[in-house]
Write an enzyme that holds these catalytic residues in place. Structure first.
Site, PDB file in Angstrom:
ATOM      1  N   SER A   1       0.830  -1.210   0.000  1.00  0.00           N
ATOM      2  CA  SER A   1       0.000   0.000   0.000  1.00  0.00           C
ATOM      3  C   SER A   1       0.870   1.270   0.000  1.00  0.00           C
ATOM      4  O   SER A   1       0.487   2.278  -0.596  1.00  0.00           O
ATOM      5  CB  SER A   1      -0.967  -0.008   1.180  1.00  0.00           C
ATOM      6  OG  SER A   1      -0.291   0.150   2.400  1.00  0.00           O
ATOM      7  N   ASN A   2       2.025   1.226   0.647  1.00  0.00           N
ATOM      8  CA  ASN A   2       2.901   2.402   0.597  1.00  0.00           C
ATOM      9  C   ASN A   2       3.479   2.597  -0.794  1.00  0.00           C
ATOM     10  O   ASN A   2       3.597   3.724  -1.277  1.00  0.00           O
ATOM     11  CB  ASN A   2       4.017   2.298   1.641  1.00  0.00           C
ATOM     12  CG  ASN A   2       3.528   2.713   3.007  1.00  0.00           C
ATOM     13  OD1 ASN A   2       3.403   3.893   3.298  1.00  0.00           O
ATOM     14  ND2 ASN A   2       3.218   1.727   3.843  1.00  0.00           N
TER      15      ASN A   2
ATOM     16  N   LYS B   1      17.695 -11.638   6.881  1.00  0.00           N
ATOM     17  CA  LYS B   1      18.603 -10.786   6.105  1.00  0.00           C
ATOM     18  C   LYS B   1      18.775 -11.395   4.718  1.00  0.00           C
ATOM     19  O   LYS B   1      18.300 -12.508   4.461  1.00  0.00           O
ATOM     20  CB  LYS B   1      19.955 -10.645   6.803  1.00  0.00           C
ATOM     21  CG  LYS B   1      20.702 -11.955   6.947  1.00  0.00           C
ATOM     22  CD  LYS B   1      22.087 -11.736   7.541  1.00  0.00           C
ATOM     23  CE  LYS B   1      22.879 -13.027   7.558  1.00  0.00           C
ATOM     24  NZ  LYS B   1      24.248 -12.882   8.016  1.00  0.00           N
TER      25      LYS B   1
ATOM     26  N   HIS C   1       8.452   3.430   9.292  1.00  0.00           N
ATOM     27  CA  HIS C   1       8.182   2.549  10.424  1.00  0.00           C
ATOM     28  C   HIS C   1       6.904   3.000  11.122  1.00  0.00           C
ATOM     29  O   HIS C   1       6.721   4.205  11.353  1.00  0.00           O
ATOM     30  CB  HIS C   1       9.364   2.569  11.400  1.00  0.00           C
ATOM     31  CG  HIS C   1       9.175   1.623  12.530  1.00  0.00           C
ATOM     32  ND1 HIS C   1       9.384   0.258  12.398  1.00  0.00           N
ATOM     33  CD2 HIS C   1       8.754   1.823  13.801  1.00  0.00           C
ATOM     34  CE1 HIS C   1       9.105  -0.328  13.549  1.00  0.00           C
ATOM     35  NE2 HIS C   1       8.718   0.594  14.409  1.00  0.00           N
TER      36      HIS C   1
HETATM   37  C1  GRF Z   1       4.009  -0.438   6.739  1.00  0.00           C
HETATM   38  O1  GRF Z   1       3.086  -0.340   7.777  1.00  0.00           O
HETATM   39  C2  GRF Z   1       5.354   0.071   7.158  1.00  0.00           C
HETATM   40  O2  GRF Z   1       5.301   0.964   8.203  1.00  0.00           O
HETATM   41  C3  GRF Z   1       6.097  -1.168   7.584  1.00  0.00           C
HETATM   42  O3  GRF Z   1       5.588  -2.189   6.765  1.00  0.00           O
HETATM   43  C4  GRF Z   1       4.269  -1.879   6.343  1.00  0.00           C
HETATM   44  C5  GRF Z   1       4.154  -2.106   4.873  1.00  0.00           C
HETATM   45  O4  GRF Z   1       2.829  -2.045   4.434  1.00  0.00           O
HETATM   46  N1  GRF Z   1       7.520  -0.951   7.470  1.00  0.00           N
HETATM   47  P1  GRF Z   1       2.503  -2.011   2.880  1.00  0.00           P
HETATM   48  O5  GRF Z   1       3.072  -3.284   2.263  1.00  0.00           O
HETATM   49  O6  GRF Z   1       3.119  -0.776   2.316  1.00  0.00           O
HETATM   50  O7  GRF Z   1       1.010  -1.978   2.819  1.00  0.00           O
END
Ligand code: GRF
Length: 207
Positions: free
Chosen positions: A18-19, A70, A116
């Protein structure tokens, strides 16, 4: 912004992406003067690869090697090679569930960014929203930071708070945190790729 060349991004993710979608959409709207050149996942068939494919953005699964948390040295070299060949200038971690070591970080010095789901340095590591609920804090949030050799420890670029509500469940809190992530990550990346952030020691400064 239109006559400034777009910065090449390489995105690494293990999950639903989603990001990545928020970043790709910000690029498409020209709010982020960048272009995702390659998405790599350590997980075959991960949602993030499908989301990239739907947008005709190059994407591939690359074997991580035998370790759980890793990349192997060989895998790290393969990731670096693929990202360089694709023209990635900044590496964006979007839910990538492995720690990147010195070899990878030296290939892209101060050019690896992570998001994060807490206000670091509180609640590093996994399921940070659950950690926040368990601890009983009234506010948690989101942190965008540069990646160093530690886990969730590099210089902080941007943070935003999210209130913890009395009747929150882990799912509801995580959803509200992600809504903030989708706004904060593209905004922080635009500041970074445009040269609007200076880093001195642990501290970053907006120009
Ligand atoms: C996010 O909540 C981010 O903070 C963490 O992993 C998650 C990834 O979510 N590092 P998405 O795959 O972007 O939905």
């Amino acid at each position: 912004m239109s006559n400034v060349p777009k910065t090449g991004l390489g995105v690494l993710g293990s999950g639903k992406g989603s990001n990545f979608v928020a970043i790709a959409e910000a690029c498409a709207r020209n709010e982020l003067n960048a272009e995702v050149r390659l998405v790599i996942s350590d997980v075959p068939g991960a949602g993030i690869l499908e989301r990239a494919g739907e947008r005709n953005i190059p994407n591939r699964h690359l074997e991580p090697g035998p370790f759980r948390t890793k990349l192997s040295e060989e895998a790290e070299a393969a990731y670096v090679e693929a990202l360089r060949a694709a023209g990635a200038e900044w590496i964006v971690l979007a839910g990538f569930m492995r720690i990147l070591k010195g070899g990878f970080l030296r290939a892209f010095p101060l050019r690896v960014v992570n998001i994060h789901p807490s206000l670091l340095p509180s609640f590093p590591g996994l399921r940070a929203w659950q950690q926040a609920l368990d601890y009983g804090v009234k506010h948690t949030g989101v942190t965008v930071h540069l990646v160093d050799q530690g886990v969730d420890t590099g210089p902080i670029v941007s943070q935003a708070t999210v209130p913890v509500l009395d009747d929150d469940t882990p799912e509801r809190l995580h959803t509200r945190i992600q809504e903030v992530e989708h706004r904060l990550y593209p905004e922080a990346l635009q500041a970074l790729v445009s040269g609007g952030v200076r880093v001195r020691g642990r501290r970053s400064y907006r120009n």
